[in-house]
Design a protein around this motif. Sequence first.
Motif, mmCIF file in Angstrom:
data_model
loop_
_atom_site.group_PDB
_atom_site.id
_atom_site.type_symbol
_atom_site.label_atom_id
_atom_site.label_comp_id
_atom_site.label_asym_id
_atom_site.label_seq_id
_atom_site.Cartn_x
_atom_site.Cartn_y
_atom_site.Cartn_z
ATOM 1 N N ALA A 550 0.828 -1.204 0.000
ATOM 2 C CA ALA A 550 0.000 0.000 0.000
ATOM 3 C C ALA A 550 0.868 1.262 0.000
ATOM 4 C CB ALA A 550 -0.938 0.005 1.203
ATOM 5 N N VAL A 551 1.995 1.227 0.728
ATOM 6 C CA VAL A 551 2.906 2.377 0.755
ATOM 7 C C VAL A 551 3.469 2.637 -0.635
ATOM 8 C CG1 VAL A 551 5.114 3.238 1.631
ATOM 9 C CG2 VAL A 551 3.501 2.140 3.195
ATOM 10 N N GLU A 552 3.861 1.581 -1.344
ATOM 11 C CA GLU A 552 4.407 1.745 -2.698
ATOM 12 C C GLU A 552 3.366 2.316 -3.653
ATOM 13 O OE1 GLU A 552 7.380 1.690 -4.000
ATOM 14 O OE2 GLU A 552 8.153 1.366 -1.985
ATOM 15 N N ALA A 553 2.113 1.857 -3.520
ATOM 16 C CA ALA A 553 1.041 2.394 -4.373
ATOM 17 C C ALA A 553 0.854 3.883 -4.104
ATOM 18 C CB ALA A 553 -0.258 1.631 -4.129
ATOM 19 N N TYR A 554 0.973 4.262 -2.840
ATOM 20 C CA TYR A 554 0.830 5.669 -2.464
ATOM 21 C C TYR A 554 1.990 6.505 -3.007
ATOM 22 C CZ TYR A 554 1.046 9.805 0.523
ATOM 23 O OH TYR A 554 1.140 11.090 0.984
ATOM 24 N N LEU A 555 3.228 6.024 -2.844
ATOM 25 C CA LEU A 555 4.381 6.766 -3.351
ATOM 26 C C LEU A 555 4.326 6.889 -4.869
ATOM 27 C CD1 LEU A 555 7.248 5.367 -1.082
ATOM 28 C CD2 LEU A 555 6.069 7.565 -0.893
ATOM 29 N N GLU A 556 3.791 5.876 -5.527
ATOM 30 C CA GLU A 556 3.621 5.962 -6.973
ATOM 31 C C GLU A 556 2.598 7.044 -7.334
ATOM 32 O OE1 GLU A 556 4.450 5.514 -10.790
ATOM 33 O OE2 GLU A 556 5.539 4.564 -9.123
ATOM 34 N N LEU A 557 1.577 7.189 -6.504
ATOM 35 C CA LEU A 557 0.624 8.288 -6.692
ATOM 36 C C LEU A 557 1.349 9.632 -6.618
ATOM 37 C CD1 LEU A 557 -2.316 9.529 -6.740
ATOM 38 C CD2 LEU A 557 -2.240 9.388 -4.245
ATOM 39 N N LEU A 558 2.248 9.799 -5.633
ATOM 40 C CA LEU A 558 2.985 11.052 -5.493
ATOM 41 C C LEU A 558 3.876 11.305 -6.698
ATOM 42 C CD1 LEU A 558 4.026 11.106 -1.714
ATOM 43 C CD2 LEU A 558 1.863 11.752 -2.782
ATOM 44 N N ARG A 559 4.451 10.241 -7.247
ATOM 45 C CA ARG A 559 5.321 10.392 -8.426
ATOM 46 C C ARG A 559 4.530 10.671 -9.695
ATOM 47 N NH1 ARG A 559 7.381 5.440 -6.298
ATOM 48 N NH2 ARG A 559 9.210 5.798 -4.969
ATOM 49 N N GLY A 561 2.272 12.901 -10.324
ATOM 50 C CA GLY A 561 2.027 14.303 -10.618
ATOM 51 C C GLY A 561 0.645 14.541 -11.184
ATOM 52 N N GLY A 562 0.602 15.189 -12.355
ATOM 53 C CA GLY A 562 -0.667 15.452 -13.040
ATOM 54 C C GLY A 562 -0.771 14.670 -14.331
ATOM 55 N N SER A 563 -0.222 13.468 -14.348
ATOM 56 C CA SER A 563 -0.182 12.675 -15.584
ATOM 57 C C SER A 563 -1.531 12.079 -15.962
ATOM 58 C CB SER A 563 0.858 11.552 -15.453
ATOM 59 O OG SER A 563 0.549 10.703 -14.359
ATOM 60 N N ASP A 564 -2.503 12.164 -15.065
ATOM 61 C CA ASP A 564 -3.871 11.719 -15.360
ATOM 62 C C ASP A 564 -4.804 12.527 -14.461
ATOM 63 O OD1 ASP A 564 -6.055 10.340 -16.370
ATOM 64 O OD2 ASP A 564 -5.231 8.339 -15.968
ATOM 65 N N TYR A 565 -6.104 12.316 -14.614
ATOM 66 C CA TYR A 565 -7.063 13.025 -13.772
ATOM 67 C C TYR A 565 -6.956 12.525 -12.330
ATOM 68 C CZ TYR A 565 -9.032 14.539 -18.206
ATOM 69 O OH TYR A 565 -9.189 15.102 -19.443
ATOM 70 N N PRO A 566 -7.180 13.402 -11.360
ATOM 71 C CA PRO A 566 -6.948 13.018 -9.963
ATOM 72 C C PRO A 566 -7.780 11.837 -9.493
ATOM 73 C CG PRO A 566 -8.005 15.179 -10.113
ATOM 74 C CD PRO A 566 -7.538 14.824 -11.477
ATOM 75 N N LEU A 567 -9.049 11.781 -9.881
ATOM 76 C CA LEU A 567 -9.870 10.651 -9.436
ATOM 77 C C LEU A 567 -9.351 9.335 -10.010
ATOM 78 C CD1 LEU A 567 -13.549 12.023 -9.502
ATOM 79 C CD2 LEU A 567 -11.936 11.915 -7.595
ATOM 80 N N ALA A 568 -8.833 9.381 -11.239
ATOM 81 C CA ALA A 568 -8.281 8.167 -11.851
ATOM 82 C C ALA A 568 -6.997 7.743 -11.143
ATOM 83 C CB ALA A 568 -8.012 8.408 -13.335
ATOM 84 N N LEU A 569 -6.123 8.692 -10.827
ATOM 85 C CA LEU A 569 -4.881 8.360 -10.122
ATOM 86 C C LEU A 569 -5.170 7.810 -8.731
ATOM 87 C CD1 LEU A 569 -2.674 11.443 -11.114
ATOM 88 C CD2 LEU A 569 -2.440 9.090 -11.946
ATOM 89 N N LEU A 570 -6.145 8.399 -8.049
ATOM 90 C CA LEU A 570 -6.513 7.918 -6.723
ATOM 91 C C LEU A 570 -7.070 6.506 -6.776
ATOM 92 C CD1 LEU A 570 -8.179 11.069 -5.121
ATOM 93 C CD2 LEU A 570 -6.209 9.826 -4.224
ATOM 94 N N ARG A 572 -6.461 4.270 -8.946
ATOM 95 C CA ARG A 572 -5.345 3.371 -9.252
ATOM 96 C C ARG A 572 -4.553 3.040 -7.984
ATOM 97 N NH1 ARG A 572 -2.442 6.218 -13.784
ATOM 98 N NH2 ARG A 572 -4.568 6.219 -14.611
ATOM 99 N N ALA A 573 -4.489 4.017 -7.069
ATOM 100 C CA ALA A 573 -3.752 3.809 -5.810
ATOM 101 C C ALA A 573 -4.610 3.148 -4.737
ATOM 102 C CB ALA A 573 -3.218 5.140 -5.303
ATOM 103 N N GLY A 574 -5.910 2.928 -5.025
ATOM 104 C CA GLY A 574 -6.753 2.174 -4.110
ATOM 105 C C GLY A 574 -7.802 2.951 -3.341
ATOM 106 N N VAL A 575 -7.999 4.254 -3.653
ATOM 107 C CA VAL A 575 -9.004 5.063 -2.953
ATOM 108 C C VAL A 575 -9.892 5.729 -4.000
ATOM 109 C CG1 VAL A 575 -9.403 7.044 -1.442
ATOM 110 C CG2 VAL A 575 -7.534 5.453 -0.945
ATOM 111 N N ASP A 576 -11.198 5.485 -3.927
ATOM 112 C CA ASP A 576 -12.125 5.984 -4.946
ATOM 113 C C ASP A 576 -12.988 7.106 -4.379
ATOM 114 O OD1 ASP A 576 -13.759 6.428 -7.068
ATOM 115 O OD2 ASP A 576 -14.532 4.383 -7.234
#
Length: 599
Positions: A550-559, A561-570, A572-576
Amino acid sequence: MEQARGALPSRAEIPAEYRWKLEDLYPSAEEWEQDLKTVETLAAEFAGYQGRIGESAATLRAALALRDRLGRLMDKTFVYAKMHRDEDNTNPHGQAMVERAQALLTRVGEMTAFFLPELMAVPQTALDAYLQAEPVLAQYRHFLADLIRRKQHILSPEEERILALSSELAGSGENIFTMLNNADLEFPAVHDEEGREVPLTHGRYLRFLESKERTVRQEAFLALHRTYHRYRNTLAAALNAGVKSNVFYARARRYPSALVASLDDDNIKEDVYNSLIDGVHAALPAFQQYFQQKQAMLGLAEMHPYDLYVSPVADFELKISYEEAKAVVKTGLRLLGGEYAALLDKAFTEGWIDVYENKGKTSGAYAWGCYDSHPYILMNYQGTANDLFTLAHELGHALHSYLSNRAQPYINAQYPIFLAEIASTVNEVLLVLHLIETAQNQREKVYYLHHFLEHFRGTVFRQTMFAEFEKLIHQQVEQGEALTAEWLEDEYFRLAQFYHGPGVVLDPELKAEWSRIPHFFYNFYVYKYATGFCAAVAFVQRFRAEGQKAVEAYLELLRSGGSDYPLALLARAGVDLSTPQPISEAMAMFRQLLPEFTL
């Protein structure tokens, strides 16, 4: 260094190790001046692409690369000027630098206004072919797709030029508020716990509200709000100008409302905003129960606004030096791993942080910077628990920027504010849970529980109340009505009564509180604090349940940036956050904490 009470030190009196290193951006003013000239040159060069944007894949690639170079340099010059002014708002040199940088941004905006409409006119088939022909264009795929999505809101080149010309005027309301609030507004002296007269400042206000002496809290509260009340008509005019600016741009770009226009930047539907308000409304009985419990623990016959911040633990109060705070933050965030810990060390030792309050310094705290600098953090550290958590919060922003800037090309590096408040709040939640779990006794545990519950109050309930107020003030202007001081006071007070319930006696001075909130100039910013907090709670629960994955998924979210829409990035990291679930789960956690909140 811990600041002594009394008159604020000058900028020069703050030791160098507690000041940020703006020389990392520009070693001299001459180099900043040179970059201003370079921005002008690059803008003129970019203007040479007018009428040519869609002529070939190579031309589009070159134009986008030049646009990035221009954007990076504009960011750098403006960030430097603004942070230089923030060191001391009374310094006319800093004021002039910001004015010049803003004027330059306006000129560049006018010169480059042709770009988006021209790019929008390129047929989709041609864009697809260019993406195939030029692999370097792949980094712009999300940028291009988002432009196509918002195509109906991009105007003609001439209309875009006019909007660009108006941008300097658009910030007038906020600029007036900023200068009045930070440079001209003076509060009366108040009395501290020993009965000594002490100048009231922005940075000291919260410390006074957390005082165990009720007379200190009350005097500070009344002095601050009565001061703002005296300027209510000026402040109402400034806010009216800010809201009118938002409404103007929304209508110019053919949006049904300023709220829809603001949300559309992140491809977020109005339902997300309204769902937050509905979810918080449903939890108001628990919120008001919290006040009842706190009143009983404080032994008060009545609960007033100036009683909301003070800890009910009379014989425990955290006083923590800045050096101690750095160590506690590192320990509290150890769950985020070794890479994150190493970046914290860089922040603490390499001139990222401006620590203490000085005369004329901008109040509050923020993290900022640009793609070509390390992040910077402005603090006004006073040695309280709030300062400890503010440090963790701003480090969350700073490290988010650092990770994103190094993982993403410039076009995708800037993450949306919707995501920004998640990174900062994850740090705060991790830190407070660490302190609760390592408390030495029940009184210390309740002290930190109180801080966590206050975090819910300030970041979810209070910011949602602000979000509801922001929706109201924009609707008022959209209906052709004015934001008079009287209307603002009445509506704000009515909303505060609804949120706090009958158990809190709201002093009439609270009617002035709307006038001191800078975020009301930020175009529907505050709801992101509340959604960010709820998402942060969800991430921390995942860290504790699932560990490193879960930590790695979160750090990947931080990396990301703005490469996709925020709801989609979230997602992907496990929070909808497109569903009400994270809001409901956060409110459930608030309710679950209440039984533990007892001495």
